[in-house]
Write a protein that holds these residues in place. Sequence first.
Motif, PDB file in Angstrom:
ATOM      1  N   LEU A   1       0.806  -1.209   0.000  1.00 44.08           N
ATOM      2  CA  LEU A   1       0.000   0.000   0.000  1.00 44.08           C
ATOM      3  C   LEU A   1       0.847   1.270   0.000  1.00 44.08           C
ATOM      4  O   LEU A   1       0.302   2.377   0.104  1.00 44.08           O
ATOM      5  N   CYS A   2       2.163   1.096  -0.121  1.00 46.04           N
ATOM      6  CA  CYS A   2       3.098   2.235  -0.202  1.00 46.04           C
ATOM      7  C   CYS A   2       3.055   3.107   1.054  1.00 46.04           C
ATOM      8  O   CYS A   2       3.198   4.340   0.978  1.00 46.04           O
ATOM      9  N   GLN A   3       2.882   2.488   2.217  1.00 46.27           N
ATOM     10  CA  GLN A   3       2.786   3.229   3.465  1.00 46.27           C
ATOM     11  C   GLN A   3       4.122   3.252   4.205  1.00 46.27           C
ATOM     12  O   GLN A   3       4.779   2.216   4.353  1.00 46.27           O
ATOM     13  N   ASP A   4       4.519   4.425   4.673  1.00 46.16           N
ATOM     14  CA  ASP A   4       5.776   4.574   5.412  1.00 46.16           C
ATOM     15  C   ASP A   4       5.807   3.732   6.678  1.00 46.16           C
ATOM     16  O   ASP A   4       6.875   3.320   7.144  1.00 46.16           O
ATOM     17  N   SER A   5       4.644   3.458   7.249  1.00 47.01           N
ATOM     18  CA  SER A   5       4.553   2.695   8.492  1.00 47.01           C
ATOM     19  C   SER A   5       5.059   1.268   8.340  1.00 47.01           C
ATOM     20  O   SER A   5       5.375   0.611   9.342  1.00 47.01           O
ATOM     21  N   ALA A   6       5.180   0.772   7.113  1.00 46.17           N
ATOM     22  CA  ALA A   6       5.636  -0.611   6.895  1.00 46.17           C
ATOM     23  C   ALA A   6       7.035  -0.828   7.441  1.00 46.17           C
ATOM     24  O   ALA A   6       7.392  -1.954   7.820  1.00 46.17           O
ATOM     25  N   GLN A   7       7.829   0.229   7.505  1.00 42.93           N
ATOM     26  CA  GLN A   7       9.226   0.095   7.916  1.00 42.93           C
ATOM     27  C   GLN A   7       9.457   0.421   9.390  1.00 42.93           C
ATOM     28  O   GLN A   7      10.590   0.332   9.869  1.00 42.93           O
ATOM     29  N   LEU A   8       8.432   0.821  10.099  1.00 37.38           N
ATOM     30  CA  LEU A   8       8.601   1.237  11.482  1.00 37.38           C
ATOM     31  C   LEU A   8       8.598   0.040  12.434  1.00 37.38           C
ATOM     32  O   LEU A   8       7.944  -0.970  12.181  1.00 37.38           O
ATOM     33  N   HIS A   9       9.329   0.184  13.526  1.00 37.06           N
ATOM     34  CA  HIS A   9       9.378  -0.894  14.515  1.00 37.06           C
ATOM     35  C   HIS A   9       8.058  -0.984  15.265  1.00 37.06           C
ATOM     36  O   HIS A   9       7.477   0.020  15.671  1.00 37.06           O
ATOM     37  N   ALA A  10       7.572  -2.203  15.426  1.00 40.51           N
ATOM     38  CA  ALA A  10       6.370  -2.460  16.210  1.00 40.51           C
ATOM     39  C   ALA A  10       6.450  -3.880  16.737  1.00 40.51           C
ATOM     40  O   ALA A  10       6.832  -4.801  16.009  1.00 40.51           O
ATOM     41  N   GLY A  11       6.089  -4.046  17.981  1.00 40.31           N
ATOM     42  CA  GLY A  11       6.205  -5.363  18.587  1.00 40.31           C
ATOM     43  C   GLY A  11       4.934  -6.181  18.551  1.00 40.31           C
ATOM     44  O   GLY A  11       4.929  -7.341  18.976  1.00 40.31           O
ATOM     45  N   SER A  12       3.852  -5.590  18.043  1.00 36.75           N
ATOM     46  CA  SER A  12       2.575  -6.303  17.996  1.00 36.75           C
ATOM     47  C   SER A  12       1.728  -5.756  16.853  1.00 36.75           C
ATOM     48  O   SER A  12       2.001  -4.668  16.327  1.00 36.75           O
ATOM     49  N   THR A  13       0.700  -6.506  16.497  1.00 39.31           N
ATOM     50  CA  THR A  13      -0.201  -6.036  15.444  1.00 39.31           C
ATOM     51  C   THR A  13      -0.901  -4.758  15.892  1.00 39.31           C
ATOM     52  O   THR A  13      -1.104  -3.838  15.087  1.00 39.31           O
ATOM     53  N   ARG A  14      -1.264  -4.671  17.141  1.00 33.74           N
ATOM     54  CA  ARG A  14      -1.939  -3.476  17.644  1.00 33.74           C
ATOM     55  C   ARG A  14      -1.054  -2.248  17.491  1.00 33.74           C
ATOM     56  O   ARG A  14      -1.509  -1.196  17.023  1.00 33.74           O
ATOM     57  N   GLU A  15       0.213  -2.384  17.880  1.00 33.89           N
ATOM     58  CA  GLU A  15       1.131  -1.255  17.787  1.00 33.89           C
ATOM     59  C   GLU A  15       1.351  -0.837  16.337  1.00 33.89           C
ATOM     60  O   GLU A  15       1.364   0.357  16.020  1.00 33.89           O
ATOM     61  N   LEU A  16       1.508  -1.820  15.451  1.00 32.59           N
ATOM     62  CA  LEU A  16       1.733  -1.491  14.049  1.00 32.59           C
ATOM     63  C   LEU A  16       0.498  -0.829  13.437  1.00 32.59           C
ATOM     64  O   LEU A  16       0.622   0.142  12.667  1.00 32.59           O
ATOM     65  N   LEU A  17      -0.690  -1.311  13.766  1.00 29.66           N
ATOM     66  CA  LEU A  17      -1.909  -0.710  13.228  1.00 29.66           C
ATOM     67  C   LEU A  17      -2.112   0.707  13.751  1.00 29.66           C
ATOM     68  O   LEU A  17      -2.606   1.580  13.024  1.00 29.66           O
TER      69      LEU A  17
END
Length: 286
Positions: free
Chosen positions: A249-265
């Motif tokens: 989806l070309c989203q910058d958030s794809a590269q950010l650190h997240a430890g869970s699905t909730r945090e990434l969403l």
Amino acid sequence: MATQPEYRGRFAPSPTGPLHVGSLLTAVASYLDARSASGTWLLRIEDIDPPREVPGAADSILRSLEAHGLYWDETELYQSTRLEAYAEALDELTECGDVFRCCCTRATLGPGGSCLKRCSPTLEDVTALRVCLLGNAGFDDRILGPQQPKHGANDLVLRRKDNLYAYALAVVVDDAWQSITDVVRGEDLLFQTFAQLELLAQLKAEQPSYAHVPVVCDASGIKLSKQAGATAIDDKAALKNLRKVLELLCQDSAQLHAGSTRELLELATSLWNPQALQARRALVYP
């Protein structure tokens, strides 16, 4: 000054198999669009085509969404419980629109699958019910920009020869009933939007805003689909799956650190940028 209605979006899969990357991408896009607008996100199971449905698929879809942190608001709606509403809408269209019986087969239908009233069914013929459309309903897509229909007057099926209600009728009836304000879905449904807008107008219902995201294709350019045997997503790899669809989806958030699905969403919601898709017409996976 009139106030804007509260954002109400929806994800509406058909239970013809488990979720794959393409359907997960659509779910994520519609979810993020709703959450970024502090809106409501609904789940609708489009189970009005029993011959194509796979036993257990609806429950599998629900469990996959939950595994990926995509929790919906309000109770999920099953279209199979709405047959009376579709019958009432069909009666209304028959009274105010141009609905007619059609005995055409796919082989005899014209360009675009329209009958244009050229058949003359007898009382004994098995027929579908079709409605005439003007083919003049353009709209402004939030991703693709201004869209105009490429064909003129046409028609489409409202109730099939096997007496099952068509998707085109059910989707507009339920979008109106659920007060859907924004529809985010795959670009493969773009051509159906023109007809749906005309049906909404005939039913005197509010017309939602539309945003069509590019479809996901395999390396040979074939759209991923259940019918084409697309691989089901692995719910145990939910975080990885979310990163992949955010990347598609070309989203910058794809590269950010997240430890869970909730945090990434949550990160993806805060950075949601559907305009990043404006230059993309197809997404290739893997």
